[in-house]
Design a protein around this motif. Structure first.
Motif, short mmCIF file in Angstrom:
data_model
loop_
_atom_site.label_atom_id
_atom_site.label_comp_id
_atom_site.label_asym_id
_atom_site.label_seq_id
_atom_site.Cartn_x
_atom_site.Cartn_y
_atom_site.Cartn_z
N ILE A 194 0.85 -1.18 0.00
CA ILE A 194 0.00 0.00 0.00
C ILE A 194 0.89 1.23 0.00
O ILE A 194 1.74 1.41 0.87
CB ILE A 194 -0.95 -0.01 1.21
CG1 ILE A 194 -1.85 -1.23 1.11
CG2 ILE A 194 -1.76 1.28 1.26
CD1 ILE A 194 -2.77 -1.42 2.27
N PHE A 195 0.68 2.09 -1.01
CA PHE A 195 1.41 3.35 -1.16
C PHE A 195 0.47 4.50 -0.85
O PHE A 195 -0.74 4.39 -1.03
CB PHE A 195 1.94 3.51 -2.59
CG PHE A 195 2.92 2.47 -3.00
CD1 PHE A 195 4.25 2.57 -2.65
CD2 PHE A 195 2.52 1.38 -3.76
CE1 PHE A 195 5.16 1.61 -3.05
CE2 PHE A 195 3.42 0.42 -4.16
CZ PHE A 195 4.75 0.53 -3.80
N ASP A 196 1.03 5.63 -0.44
CA ASP A 196 0.24 6.83 -0.19
C ASP A 196 -0.11 7.49 -1.52
O ASP A 196 0.71 7.55 -2.43
CB ASP A 196 1.03 7.79 0.69
CG ASP A 196 0.19 8.94 1.21
OD1 ASP A 196 -1.03 8.77 1.35
OD2 ASP A 196 0.77 10.01 1.48
N LYS A 197 -1.32 7.99 -1.61
CA LYS A 197 -1.84 8.69 -2.78
C LYS A 197 -1.73 7.84 -4.05
O LYS A 197 -1.72 6.63 -3.98
CB LYS A 197 -1.16 10.04 -2.92
CG LYS A 197 -1.25 10.87 -1.65
CD LYS A 197 -1.34 12.31 -1.95
CE LYS A 197 -1.32 13.15 -0.70
NZ LYS A 197 -2.48 13.06 0.11
N LEU A 198 -1.66 8.47 -5.21
CA LEU A 198 -1.59 7.75 -6.48
C LEU A 198 -0.13 7.51 -6.84
O LEU A 198 0.58 8.44 -7.24
CB LEU A 198 -2.31 8.54 -7.58
CG LEU A 198 -2.41 7.86 -8.94
CD1 LEU A 198 -3.19 6.56 -8.82
CD2 LEU A 198 -3.06 8.78 -9.94
N ALA A 199 0.32 6.29 -6.68
CA ALA A 199 1.72 5.96 -6.93
C ALA A 199 1.92 5.63 -8.40
O ALA A 199 1.05 5.04 -9.05
CB ALA A 199 2.12 4.76 -6.07
N ASP A 200 3.08 6.02 -8.93
CA ASP A 200 3.41 5.75 -10.34
C ASP A 200 4.01 4.35 -10.44
O ASP A 200 5.22 4.18 -10.51
CB ASP A 200 4.39 6.81 -10.85
CG ASP A 200 4.71 6.64 -12.32
OD1 ASP A 200 3.95 5.95 -13.03
OD2 ASP A 200 5.72 7.20 -12.78
N ILE A 201 3.14 3.36 -10.44
CA ILE A 201 3.53 1.95 -10.57
C ILE A 201 2.93 1.45 -11.88
O ILE A 201 1.76 1.71 -12.17
CB ILE A 201 2.98 1.10 -9.41
CG1 ILE A 201 3.39 1.70 -8.06
CG2 ILE A 201 3.43 -0.34 -9.52
CD1 ILE A 201 4.84 1.57 -7.75
N ARG A 202 3.71 0.70 -12.64
CA ARG A 202 3.25 0.16 -13.92
C ARG A 202 3.37 -1.36 -13.88
O ARG A 202 4.17 -1.91 -13.14
CB ARG A 202 4.08 0.74 -15.06
CG ARG A 202 4.02 2.25 -15.11
CD ARG A 202 4.95 2.81 -16.11
NE ARG A 202 4.99 4.27 -15.97
CZ ARG A 202 5.90 5.03 -16.51
NH1 ARG A 202 6.87 4.50 -17.23
NH2 ARG A 202 5.87 6.33 -16.34
N TYR A 203 2.61 -2.02 -14.73
CA TYR A 203 2.62 -3.49 -14.76
C TYR A 203 3.95 -4.04 -15.27
O TYR A 203 4.31 -5.16 -14.95
CB TYR A 203 1.46 -4.02 -15.60
CG TYR A 203 0.14 -3.93 -14.89
CD1 TYR A 203 -0.17 -4.80 -13.86
CD2 TYR A 203 -0.80 -2.97 -15.24
CE1 TYR A 203 -1.38 -4.72 -13.18
CE2 TYR A 203 -2.01 -2.89 -14.58
CZ TYR A 203 -2.29 -3.77 -13.56
OH TYR A 203 -3.48 -3.69 -12.89
N GLU A 204 4.71 -3.27 -16.02
CA GLU A 204 5.99 -3.77 -16.52
C GLU A 204 7.14 -3.51 -15.54
O GLU A 204 8.28 -3.90 -15.80
CB GLU A 204 6.32 -3.18 -17.89
CG GLU A 204 6.32 -1.69 -17.96
CD GLU A 204 4.96 -1.09 -18.34
OE1 GLU A 204 4.89 0.12 -18.45
OE2 GLU A 204 3.99 -1.83 -18.50
N ASP A 205 6.88 -2.86 -14.41
CA ASP A 205 7.91 -2.61 -13.40
C ASP A 205 8.22 -3.87 -12.60
O ASP A 205 7.44 -4.82 -12.59
CB ASP A 205 7.45 -1.53 -12.42
CG ASP A 205 7.32 -0.16 -13.06
OD1 ASP A 205 7.87 0.03 -14.15
OD2 ASP A 205 6.67 0.71 -12.46
#
Length: 106
Positions: free
Chosen positions: A59-70
């Motif tokens: 769980i990250f705070d706010k809208l995290a910049d995570i992508r499915y290819e990461d």
């Protein structure tokens, strides 16, 4: 300020930019982020609707910049490094529509 305590850190490994042939010539980008991580097995639906087993809920705070290819890399208290790809990314919103946290299953 986060709704829950963010006591752990994960490293997001993102591949560099690809050229027209799909080759990555730049080194990967490593981003360290605060999170709340639970290591337990859960049955979740992935991005195409199949049910799969996830070993971590992050769980990250706010809208995290995570992508499915990461790639997500985490070192636990036993000094074991775990690297996984995101299975499901779900932004969680309040009643006013603002994203308060992002849950990532890996």
């Amino acid at each position: 300020m986060a709704l829950i305590p963010l006591n752990q850190y994960v490293t997001i490994i993102r591949q560099g930019e690809a050229d027209e042939w799909g080759e990555h010539h730049t080194p990967p980008i490593r981003i360290r982020m605060k999170c709340n991580l639970n290591e337990d097995s859960q049955l979740v639906q992935n991005q195409i609707g199949k049910e799969v087993v996830a070993g971590m809920e992050i769980i990250f705070d706010k809208l995290a910049d995570i992508r499915y290819e990461d790639q997500i890399e985490y070192t636990n208290e036993l000094n074991q490094t775990i690297t996984r790809s995101p299975i499901r990314i779900t932004p969680q919103r309040m009643i006013n529509g603002k994203v308060v946290q992002t849950a990532v299953f890996a």
